[in-house]
Design an enzyme around this catalytic site. Structure first.
Site, mmCIF file in Angstrom:
data_model
loop_
_atom_site.group_PDB
_atom_site.id
_atom_site.type_symbol
_atom_site.label_atom_id
_atom_site.label_comp_id
_atom_site.label_asym_id
_atom_site.label_seq_id
_atom_site.Cartn_x
_atom_site.Cartn_y
_atom_site.Cartn_z
ATOM 1 N N GLY A 146 -16.410 5.257 -2.267
ATOM 2 C CA GLY A 146 -15.671 5.707 -1.080
ATOM 3 C C GLY A 146 -15.322 4.582 -0.139
ATOM 4 N N ALA A 147 -15.318 3.355 -0.638
ATOM 5 C CA ALA A 147 -15.033 2.206 0.226
ATOM 6 C C ALA A 147 -13.627 1.665 -0.021
ATOM 7 C CB ALA A 147 -16.063 1.103 0.007
ATOM 8 N N GLY A 148 -12.854 2.369 -0.824
ATOM 9 C CA GLY A 148 -11.478 1.930 -1.083
ATOM 10 C C GLY A 148 -11.400 0.777 -2.059
ATOM 11 N N GLU A 159 0.848 -1.206 0.000
ATOM 12 C CA GLU A 159 0.000 0.000 0.000
ATOM 13 C C GLU A 159 0.874 1.243 0.000
ATOM 14 O OE1 GLU A 159 -3.108 -0.113 -1.119
ATOM 15 O OE2 GLU A 159 -3.693 -1.418 0.537
ATOM 16 N N HIS A 160 0.487 2.222 -0.802
ATOM 17 C CA HIS A 160 1.250 3.475 -0.946
ATOM 18 C C HIS A 160 2.665 3.210 -1.442
ATOM 19 C CE1 HIS A 160 -1.691 6.357 0.622
ATOM 20 N NE2 HIS A 160 -2.098 5.363 1.390
ATOM 21 N N THR A 161 2.840 2.126 -2.131
ATOM 22 C CA THR A 161 4.139 1.824 -2.729
ATOM 23 C C THR A 161 4.149 2.153 -4.213
ATOM 24 O OG1 THR A 161 3.307 -0.423 -2.860
ATOM 25 C CG2 THR A 161 4.923 0.018 -1.138
ATOM 26 N N ASP A 210 -4.569 1.008 -9.138
ATOM 27 C CA ASP A 210 -6.005 0.729 -9.250
ATOM 28 C C ASP A 210 -6.406 0.517 -10.709
ATOM 29 O OD1 ASP A 210 -5.768 1.346 -6.608
ATOM 30 O OD2 ASP A 210 -6.819 3.264 -6.737
ATOM 31 N N SER A 235 -13.813 2.418 -7.116
ATOM 32 C CA SER A 235 -14.925 2.622 -8.037
ATOM 33 C C SER A 235 -14.528 3.640 -9.103
ATOM 34 C CB SER A 235 -16.169 3.091 -7.277
ATOM 35 O OG SER A 235 -15.886 4.241 -6.521
ATOM 36 N N SER A 236 -13.752 4.642 -8.735
ATOM 37 C CA SER A 236 -13.395 5.660 -9.735
ATOM 38 C C SER A 236 -12.495 5.069 -10.815
ATOM 39 C CB SER A 236 -12.757 6.888 -9.072
ATOM 40 O OG SER A 236 -11.550 6.552 -8.445
HETATM 41 C C1 GLA Z 1 -5.191 4.769 -3.882
HETATM 42 C C2 GLA Z 1 -4.434 5.153 -5.161
HETATM 43 C C3 GLA Z 1 -3.427 4.079 -5.553
HETATM 44 C C4 GLA Z 1 -2.545 3.669 -4.381
HETATM 45 C C5 GLA Z 1 -3.384 3.417 -3.126
HETATM 46 C C6 GLA Z 1 -2.527 3.208 -1.909
HETATM 47 O O1 GLA Z 1 -6.002 3.656 -4.107
HETATM 48 O O2 GLA Z 1 -5.326 5.374 -6.222
HETATM 49 O O3 GLA Z 1 -2.650 4.513 -6.651
HETATM 50 O O4 GLA Z 1 -1.546 4.628 -4.156
HETATM 51 O O5 GLA Z 1 -4.274 4.484 -2.842
HETATM 52 O O6 GLA Z 1 -1.775 2.054 -2.040
#
Ligand code: GLA
Length: 386
Positions: free
Chosen positions: A119-121, A32-34, A169, A124-125
């Site tokens: 907005g649930a991670g 995540e966030h990588t 994503d 969807s976008s």
């Molecule tokens: C969101 C971003 C992704 C990614 C994640 C965190 O989903 O769209 O590019 O950075 O956060 O891993």
């Protein structure tokens, strides 16, 4: 069912048969966030999806209908710009990006809707962006490959939604394969598929119900903090191009100059990249328990060092941990709300859902939405007019 309702709505609104496309949301097992630090991620496309009916209308006008909101938006192809209709911006951003690549985008019609919770991670976008990019590419015979489409969709998010997102994503929505997770090297954009053994455990998502309103501003701040860290590292270690290249020892040498906040952000990213590698080895060895330990460690890093978790997500992870059949749990996606991802032995899933819901109700007085998901293939056409 939903797909055919959307096709019918298109036919009713525009009186000609559309191209049908489905675009999945995604989960991310670890990493995540990588992505925007040129590191590694391990996502998969899931059976929460957006369906599209799209056709070229022979005019200079783009006509968009949100099936879920029952709203309509129109704009001329020559005047595409982001506006106040937020759902339309994701679609218009895609058209603008195709134009920016020199493509003549003619007038088109689009009806879309789906069951990816907003907005649930679950991206969807990205599903919205990727589905339209795929459909237009198909209808126009533009010949962009899936990686290029992912870049178009990512750039749409950055320019029309204002989130300086990485590529995970959009990549996942376009490159999913049934029953497999994909490890993407976000620097070289090379990738490998790993079978995810759904015979043993299922993926259960617990939706905190917290809408990540802080997400876009804090997300962009995290990116800047990582960039500052890299700038400081480069003074001593010129070969470090991104946090992907840095080691914990190098970070330690720069700690004083970085200050505690930037140092911890960087430490999280360096450790998380390593966790993805280790987790993939466990996956290949079929050791889900060890894989799950990496997920817990990922959550702890996101909570303590990267500071993108929140009380509700922490509570969900802690509530899951002691339950029978749970291999691992962590927050997922950008953070500040959305879902946790849980790997749970099949036979324990009903008990897991019951216990988690009871814990959420007891501790926060809130109802918990849970989704059991399966891993599906990436964006594709669904028949209809090709
Ligand atoms: C969101 C971003 C992704 C990614 C994640 C965190 O989903 O769209 O590019 O950075 O956060 O891993």
């Amino acid at each position: 069912m939903l797909a055919s309702s959307i096709a019918t709505a298109f036919q009713r609104a525009f009186s000609y048969p559309p191209l049908l496309v489905r675009a999945p949301g995604r989960v991310n097992l670890i990493g995540e966030h990588t992505d925007y630090n040129e590191g590694f991620v391990l996502p998969a496309a899931i059976d929460k999806q957006i369906y599209f009916a799209v056709g070229l209308n022979g005019t200079d006008t783009i006509r968009l209908i949100s099936y879920d909101k029952d709203e309509r938006h129109e704009i001329g192809v020559a005047g595409i710009r982001p506006g106040r209709t937020l759902w339309a911006n994701y679609l218009l951003g895609v058209a603008a990006q195709l134009q920016a690549r020199g493509m003549a985008v003619p007038g088109f019609d689009c009806v879309f809707g789906g069951d990816v919770p907003m907005g649930a991670g679950l991206s969807s976008s990205a599903a919205v962006e990727c589905g339209l990019a795929f459909a237009l590419n198909h209808l126009l015979g533009a010949g962009l490959d899936r990686l290029e489409l992912a870049r178009v969709a990512q750039a749409a998010e950055q320019t029309y939604a204002g989130v300086q997102c990485g590529i995970m994503d959009q990549f996942a929505s376009l490159h999913g394969r049934p029953g497999q997770v994909v490890r993407l090297d976000c620097r070289s954009l090379t990738y490998d598929y790993f079978p995810f053994d759904t015979a043993v455990c299922g993926i259960v998502l617990c939706n905190s119900g917290v809408k990540h309103s802080l997400a876009s501003s804090e997300y962009n701040t995290r990116r800047q903090e990582c960039g500052r860290g890299v700038g400081i590292l480069q003074k001593l270690f010129p070969l470090v191009r991104s946090l992907r290249d840095a080691t914990l020892a190098q970070l330690a040498e720069c700690r004083a100059e970085m200050g505690e906040t930037v140092y911890r952000r960087c430490r999280y990213v360096v450790e998380e990249n390593r966790r993805v590698e280790v987790a993939c080895e466990h996956l290949l060895a079929g050791d889900l328990a060890a894989f799950g330990q990496q997920m817990y460690a990922s959550h702890a890093g996101l909570r303590d060092d990267y500071a993108v978790s929140c009380r509700e997500l922490d509570l969900l992870v802690e509530a899951a941990r002691p339950l029978p059949g749970v291999y691992g749990a962590r927050m997922m996606g950008g953070g500040f709300g959305g879902c946790t991802i849980n790997l749970v032995a099949h036979e324990e899933i009903p008990h897991f859902v019951e216990q988690m819901s009871a814990a959420y109700e007891r501790q926060l007085g809130q109802k918990l939405d849970t989704y059991q998901t399966t891993i599906v293939g990436g964006v594709e056409t669904m028949g209809g007019r090709e």
